[in-house]
Write a protein that holds these residues in place. Sequence first.
Motif, PDB file in Angstrom:
ATOM      1  N   THR A 192       0.964  10.508   8.753  1.00 46.99           N
ATOM      2  CA  THR A 192       2.345   9.570   8.370  1.00 46.99           C
ATOM      3  C   THR A 192       1.839   8.105   8.311  1.00 46.99           C
ATOM      4  OG1 THR A 192       3.057   9.747  10.570  1.00 46.99           O
ATOM      5  CG2 THR A 192       3.671  11.339   8.925  1.00 46.99           C
ATOM      6  N   THR A 193       0.655   7.618   8.529  1.00 48.97           N
ATOM      7  CA  THR A 193       0.362   6.238   8.431  1.00 48.97           C
ATOM      8  C   THR A 193       1.155   5.651   6.983  1.00 48.97           C
ATOM      9  OG1 THR A 193      -2.021   6.602   9.283  1.00 48.97           O
ATOM     10  CG2 THR A 193      -1.725   4.493   8.364  1.00 48.97           C
ATOM     11  N   PRO A 194       1.622   4.660   7.086  1.00 43.85           N
ATOM     12  CA  PRO A 194       2.229   3.721   5.916  1.00 43.85           C
ATOM     13  C   PRO A 194       1.319   3.239   4.889  1.00 43.85           C
ATOM     14  CG  PRO A 194       3.311   3.000   7.869  1.00 43.85           C
ATOM     15  CD  PRO A 194       2.021   3.793   8.555  1.00 43.85           C
ATOM     16  N   VAL A 195       1.424   3.552   3.830  1.00 48.37           N
ATOM     17  CA  VAL A 195       0.536   3.245   2.743  1.00 48.37           C
ATOM     18  C   VAL A 195       1.309   2.689   1.499  1.00 48.37           C
ATOM     19  CG1 VAL A 195      -1.491   4.727   3.237  1.00 48.37           C
ATOM     20  CG2 VAL A 195       0.128   5.252   1.803  1.00 48.37           C
ATOM     21  N   THR A 196       0.854   2.003   0.799  1.00 45.96           N
ATOM     22  CA  THR A 196       1.613   1.240  -0.528  1.00 45.96           C
ATOM     23  C   THR A 196       1.216   2.021  -1.753  1.00 45.96           C
ATOM     24  OG1 THR A 196       1.975  -0.842   0.526  1.00 45.96           O
ATOM     25  CG2 THR A 196       2.120  -0.632  -1.835  1.00 45.96           C
ATOM     26  N   LEU A 197       1.886   2.716  -2.500  1.00 45.88           N
ATOM     27  CA  LEU A 197       1.716   3.401  -3.576  1.00 45.88           C
ATOM     28  C   LEU A 197       2.197   2.546  -4.865  1.00 45.88           C
ATOM     29  CD1 LEU A 197       0.557   6.005  -4.900  1.00 45.88           C
ATOM     30  CD2 LEU A 197       3.159   6.907  -4.844  1.00 45.88           C
ATOM     31  N   PRO A 198       1.133   2.005  -5.770  1.00 45.40           N
ATOM     32  CA  PRO A 198       1.779   1.283  -6.816  1.00 45.40           C
ATOM     33  C   PRO A 198       2.892   2.007  -7.555  1.00 45.40           C
ATOM     34  CG  PRO A 198      -0.362   1.346  -6.399  1.00 45.40           C
ATOM     35  CD  PRO A 198      -0.015   2.449  -5.569  1.00 45.40           C
ATOM     36  N   GLY A 199       3.836   1.060  -7.944  1.00 45.33           N
ATOM     37  CA  GLY A 199       4.900   1.532  -8.565  1.00 45.33           C
ATOM     38  C   GLY A 199       6.248   2.246  -7.740  1.00 45.33           C
ATOM     39  N   VAL A 200       5.883   2.544  -6.546  1.00 46.76           N
ATOM     40  CA  VAL A 200       6.891   3.401  -5.655  1.00 46.76           C
ATOM     41  C   VAL A 200       7.099   2.625  -4.221  1.00 46.76           C
ATOM     42  CG1 VAL A 200       7.051   5.331  -4.468  1.00 46.76           C
ATOM     43  CG2 VAL A 200       5.901   5.452  -6.483  1.00 46.76           C
ATOM     44  N   GLY A 201       6.331   1.793  -3.783  1.00 49.38           N
ATOM     45  CA  GLY A 201       6.553   1.133  -2.539  1.00 49.38           C
ATOM     46  C   GLY A 201       5.748   1.785  -1.384  1.00 49.38           C
ATOM     47  N   GLU A 202       6.092   1.369  -0.120  1.00 49.33           N
ATOM     48  CA  GLU A 202       5.470   1.962   0.961  1.00 49.33           C
ATOM     49  C   GLU A 202       5.878   3.307   1.315  1.00 49.33           C
ATOM     50  OE1 GLU A 202       5.796   0.633   5.460  1.00 49.33           O
ATOM     51  OE2 GLU A 202       4.508  -0.783   4.328  1.00 49.33           O
ATOM     52  N   LEU A 203       5.131   4.069   1.584  1.00 52.57           N
ATOM     53  CA  LEU A 203       5.202   5.484   1.852  1.00 52.57           C
ATOM     54  C   LEU A 203       4.293   6.020   3.027  1.00 52.57           C
ATOM     55  CD1 LEU A 203       5.335   6.996  -1.517  1.00 52.57           C
ATOM     56  CD2 LEU A 203       7.339   6.794  -0.233  1.00 52.57           C
TER      57      LEU A 203
END
Length: 86
Positions: free
Chosen positions: A25-36
């Motif tokens: 569940t480490t936060p990552v940034t998905l382009p076009g979506v945001g932080e997940l």
Amino acid sequence: MLRAVYAQAGFLVVPVASTSAAHDTTPVTLPGVGELPRNVATVCALTWACTPPPTGPDIHPNDTGYQTIATVFTAALADAPHNYRR
């Protein structure tokens, strides 16, 4: 438990779910979506789940997801005992 039951019955269980980083569940940034969380971002990257209509949302794999599944199956079959190759 299911893996053991299926193996005892002669079926090969391929760990496809391991490709989704299910417990990460480490936060990552998905382009076009945001932080997940990483596990959610991975599902978004491998399926149409985060794709807007009319294509999504859809839980089925996209091209990248199908390629990932094929890679996991290929590795599992290469490592499988001979009796699974029928």
